[in-house]
Structures are given as C-alpha cells and as structure tokens.
Design an enzyme around this catalytic site. Structure first.
Site, PDB file in Angstrom:
ATOM      1  N   LEU A 110      17.503  23.802  92.139  1.00 11.51           N
ATOM      2  CA  LEU A 110      18.768  23.798  91.405  1.00 11.51           C
ATOM      3  C   LEU A 110      19.646  22.613  91.774  1.00 11.51           C
ATOM      4  O   LEU A 110      20.537  22.229  91.015  1.00 11.51           O
ATOM      5  CB  LEU A 110      19.529  25.093  91.680  1.00 11.51           C
ATOM      6  CG  LEU A 110      18.800  26.397  91.317  1.00 11.51           C
ATOM      7  CD1 LEU A 110      19.628  27.603  91.740  1.00 11.51           C
ATOM      8  CD2 LEU A 110      18.489  26.453  89.837  1.00 11.51           C
ATOM      9  N   GLY A 111      19.414  22.046  92.957  1.00  9.23           N
ATOM     10  CA  GLY A 111      20.236  20.934  93.411  1.00  9.23           C
ATOM     11  C   GLY A 111      19.826  20.524  94.809  1.00  9.23           C
ATOM     12  O   GLY A 111      18.849  21.024  95.368  1.00  9.23           O
ATOM     13  N   GLY A 155      21.654  19.411  98.714  1.00  7.60           N
ATOM     14  CA  GLY A 155      22.813  19.214  99.563  1.00  7.60           C
ATOM     15  C   GLY A 155      22.429  18.480 100.820  1.00  7.60           C
ATOM     16  O   GLY A 155      21.268  18.076 100.996  1.00  7.60           O
ATOM     17  N   ASP A 173      35.686  17.294 100.083  1.00  7.94           N
ATOM     18  CA  ASP A 173      34.583  16.657  99.359  1.00  7.94           C
ATOM     19  C   ASP A 173      34.619  17.048  97.879  1.00  7.94           C
ATOM     20  O   ASP A 173      33.589  17.370  97.284  1.00  7.94           O
ATOM     21  CB  ASP A 173      33.239  17.036  99.982  1.00  7.94           C
ATOM     22  CG  ASP A 173      32.095  16.138  99.500  1.00  7.94           C
ATOM     23  OD1 ASP A 173      32.375  15.006  99.048  1.00  7.94           O
ATOM     24  OD2 ASP A 173      30.928  16.576  99.571  1.00  7.94           O
TER      25      ASP A 173
END
Length: 561
Positions: free
Chosen positions: A76-77, A79, A192
């Site tokens: 999904l992504g 990090g 952030d």
C-alpha cells in the site's frame, strides 16, 4: 499542466530509510526500547480503549496472526521503517494497513523514535486522523494496523488533476487544519506534513481526508523549543532549518506549502536541495507563474502568504487559519447546533446504563466502519466550535438544550408522580430542559479520562445506537476482542487483559458480576447480546444470513482451538 512536484525522501537524523543492513544479525537487547503501555494510557483519551488495542506476546496477549490475514504482496505504501502492506481482519473482514517494525534491523535511537510514534498514535482520536486499530509487540517486532484509506494520497489526486478547484482546495485545507488543530491542542506536533501524508478515506470526490504517519511526531512542551531537524525538505520551515529551535508553527508552514501546490500545481520551493534550503531560509517563494495565480482569489493568496511567513511568531496558528476569510465560509456552523431527539435519548441511556455496558459500547465504537460513522462524525465536528477536536461541557450543554430551551425551574420537579402539566414527558424532552447539574453529570460520564473534554470515540460510544442497526461482524468482533483467551466466554481475566484492572474506577470482577445474571462468573455470547439489547439498535443481516444461514448459527463467537 502537470504537477511540478518531486516526492522527497524522509530522513531521520541522517539515518537511511532502510536502516543499516549490518544490524540484521546484531544481537541487541530491546528490553528498554519496547512500548510502555502505562505511558500510552496516561496520555490517552481513553485508557481502556488504548489497553484493548495493545497486545504483547510477552504477557500472553493476542498475536497478529490470531486476528489478521496478511497479504505480503499487496503493498500500500512505503515508510521509513519499511513497506506498508494490506491485512484483512479475520473477525470483521475489513481491510487494514499493516506496518511492521523489525527491532533488530534499526538502530537503537531509531527504534526509540519508532516506539514513541506508537505511544503517540495510541493516544490519538479524531475523525480526520487515520485510526490506529491494533498494535502487536513481540521480542522481534512491532506491528501497527491502521484503517485502510482506499482513496489514495492527496499527492496522487493532485497529480491526476493538475490543480484543485479553489472550493475543493478550501475544503481539503479545512479538514487538514482540523486534524492539526486537534494535535496541537493536545501538545502533539506532527513535523512531517506533506501531500503524501494525507489520504482519502474512499475514492469518492467528497471523501474525508485522513492524516497518517506519526514517525516524527513529538509530545511538545511549549516552554521548550524543539531542535531535531526532521521532515521532508520541500515542506520544512525556515525555523526548523535554522537550527536554533522551533515551535508547533512548523506544521503551519508545511500546510502553507501543501495549499500552495493545491492551488497552482507547483511547489513554492524547488530545484536542488541546496537551492531549496537557501530559498526556504529566506522565505523566497516562487510566485513567478503569473498565469496560474491569476485564477486564484486574493483571499486564497493571502491565506498562503500568512502561512509562508519566515518569522514563526507572525505566522498564523491553527485557530487564526480557521478564522481566515478564505476559510470562513467553510467554518461557518450553526450558531447553536442542536442534538436531535434520538441522540438525546441515546446519551441519556448511556449515562444511566451499567458500567459494563458502557465498556462494551466503547469497544463496539472501535469496530464501526467509516461509512457507519459518517453522520455521527459530521455531528461531532459541528459541535466542536474551537477546532480542537473535542467537545467541552459548554458545547454539549448548548447542543442538548438549544438556544431557546430553558432548564427546568425549581418548581417543576422531575421526580415520579409530578402532576405538572408542563413537565416534559419524554426522556429527550426532559434532558433538553434539564438543570445544569444533570448535564454536568452526563458530561462526567462521557469524559472517559477526566480531562474535561469529550473525544470522538466517547461521542460515538454514547450515540451510536441512533443508527438503528449494527452489523453482525461488528458485534462479533467486539465480543471476540473481549474474549481474550478464545474460550467462547468473557471472564474477569479476559477483561483484565483487554481493558486493564479497572474501568471507570471499578474492578473488572464487579463489571462481570453486573452483567452475569446466571452467576457463572463469566459472560456468554448471549449475555453479551443482552447488554446490547438495552439500546434501540438491532443487528442487521449480513450476506451470509440473507443467503439462508440461520442467525443462531452465524452468531457464534469465534473460539480459537
């Protein structure tokens, strides 16, 4: 024209996002770097809810595989601690985002920061912050499950559209400010904020935005400046780069960068990292694309200029931003929003019910899907007049009474047998005209952690039966969460593992006794359903039941063999 934005890598004090590969085989004690549940509960909006979402294998708690099916190839992504992949709840069938932190693959300093991220995330509760569902900790890893926002990044939607229509940009900005306002009101600075860290809940055009990724977030004491240089360079404020200390206003600069890009599709600072640093430190914004800015209103330009201010003292804070003339139409709410009759009835019942039922409702509130909470979310946000993400006693009092409804006078008793023809006849009407002391007592019940604020999940727990129906999956998932050992019943030991030693100051043995009509010392699934029958809610059929499976078969708790 396309978006002239390049994604910036996030670094943490010079540490590579992937960590040092030589750490994989390193034998390091993590005894002093694990999550402190006590610290997380002390910061939390609701200690019982925080306790229920944290699972430690060291104390015999549930493990990740007990509750979720993992899909390693569904990325999904990504990090700073690795890939974010998809997981599916075994009890509720819903999708979740899974981030796994491998303790031996990161430096101790980084692990300490990641641990702090989890503890902060466990305390958060706001409609525009992606909900943290569960945390699992073992000797080797920490796993975080958050709601899966399937609408994608704000970055992606902007890339596809080029720019946002100004009304859409204002709507997105308003939602982002509400999330940041909640954080700042509770002494959390994100540090952030960027396009990639806001996700849309669904693919719908009017979907809610959710803030994610608290890897740089910090509990901040306003009497002390922050010094750590962190974040993504294109969004970092000059006060952060300067290195002499900064405040929560750093988040407002980052929001200014985001709004700038939403309006015109290119970043205010670009080029090499050296050039960006130079221009950011001087607050030298690129306004050169005149043709793009001609389409933007003066109010929108002024809003951006009031955020991209070099001196943080002169920079708008969240409250000032919400009151800015560009967002004022978005921030206009009813002068005195009023709770409807069903909501009042639910609040009254919640306050009058047993503590064990309140505990169940609080956990059940965590099981609701976003589409089930949309109406209540809108009501909650309408009651929050300050933008701080909570409801005060005064706000609740106005919402209950309405502007024109007085409290009951001394001459109009509420005691049984009152013959006054003017006495309100329904629970909702009586609460509408109740004395301040009565509403104050109700507020104390809703205020789970005693900090004189009602949080979003508190509000959901107290009002959710106005929705009339609860999914069977949600009810089963709540029961299985309380059934910590998978035996098919809820014992005091189960409750102790899930919510802690006490709830609202009452020992868990007494909680079980309140609901244990048969005096078995534990609660069956039927006992659990009986607790919920005190509401107006009914259990809605699922696809399996409509296909012919009998409710008595389907409504069996999951028992771990």
């Amino acid at each position: 024209m396309g978006v002239c934005v390049a994604k910036q890598a996030t670094t943490k004090d010079g540490q590579s996002p992937q960590g040092n590969e030589s750490n994989v085989a390193r034998k390091t004690s993590t005894d002093n770097l694990t999550i402190s549940l006590d610290r997380a509960k002390a910061m939390s909006f609701n200690a019982a809810s925080t306790h229920a979402r944290y699972h430690s294998a060291g104390s015999g708690g549930r493990q990740l595989e007990d509750d979720y099916e993992i899909f390693p190839k569904r990325v999904l992504g990504e990090g700073c601690s690795g890939l974010v992949i998809m997981a599916k709840g075994l009890n509720d069938g819903r999708k979740y985002a899974l981030k796994r932190i491998h303790k031996l693959k990161v430096q101790p300093k980084v692990l300490k920061q990641l641990t702090a991220e989890v503890e902060i995330y466990l305390m958060l509760d706001h409609p525009h912050i992606a909900a943290l569902r569960d945390v699992y900790e073992t000797e080797a890893e920490i796993a975080l499950l958050t709601e899966c926002c399937e609408g994608g990044e704000l970055y992606s939607r902007l890339s596809n559209s080029g720019t946002y229509a100004e009304s859409d940009a204002a709507g997105a900005t308003h939602q982002m400010l509400l999330a940041v306002g909640y954080l700042h009101a509770h002494h959390v600075v994100h540090r952030d904020l960027k396009l990639e860290n806001f996700l849309y809940e669904t693919q719908e055009a009017n979907s809610a935005l959710k803030l994610i990724d608290f890897g740089f977030a910090k509990i901040w004491d306003p009497s002390t400046l922050m010094l750590a240089s962190c974040g993504s360079i294109a969004y970092v404020s000059p006060d952060v780069l300067k290195g002499e200390g900064y405040t929560s206003k750093c988040d407002l600069w980052s929001l200014g960068v985001i709004v700038f890009m939403l309006l015109v599709g290119y970043p205010p600072f670009h080029g090499s990292e050296k050039d960006m640093r130079t221009n950011i430190l001087a607050a030298s914004v690129d306004w050169s694309h005149k043709s793009r800015w001609r389409k933007v209103s003066e109010d929108a330009v002024d809003f951006v200029k009031c955020l991209l201010v070099k001196d943080p003292v002169q920079r708008m804070d969240v409250g000032q931003a919400l009151e800015h003339k560009w967002l004022k139409p978005r921030n206009l709410k009813e002068p005195h929003p009023v709770l409807d009759r069903d909501s009042l009835r639910a609040l009254r019942r919640y306050a009058d019910t047993s503590r064990v039922r309140r505990a169940v409702l609080q956990l059940l509130a965590q099981e609701l899907a976003p589409d089930e909470t949309k109406d209540l979310r809108d009501v909650f946000l309408s009651l929050d007049k300050t933008g701080e993400g909570t409801i005060s006693l005064g706000e609740l009092k106005h919402a209950i009474r309405g502007e024109a409804v007085p409290e009951l006078p001394e001459a109009t008793p509420e005691a049984p047998g009152s013959s006054s023809p003017k006495s309100p006849k329904t629970p909702a009407a009586r609460l509408r005209r109740a004395k301040s002391e009565v509403i104050g007592s109700l507020f104390e019940v809703l205020d789970a952690n005693g900090d004189e604020q009602v949080y979003y999940s508190d509000f959901l727990a107290a009002t959710m039966d106005v929705r009339k129906q609860l999914r069977q999956e949600a009810v089963l998932s709540a029961f299985n969460r309380l059934d910590a050992d998978g035996s098919g019943t809820i014992s005091p030991d189960d409750l102790r593992k899930v919510i802690g030693e006490t709830f609202e100051g009452v020992n868990v043995e007494l909680l079980v006794r309140e609901a244990d009509a048969a005096c078995r010392g534990e609660l069956t699934f039927q006992d659990f359903l009986s607790l919920l029958e005190a509401t107006d809610a009914s259990v809605s059929p699922t696809g399996r039941q409509r296909a012919g499976i009998q409710p008595s078969f389907y409504l069996q708790p999951h028992v771990v063999p």
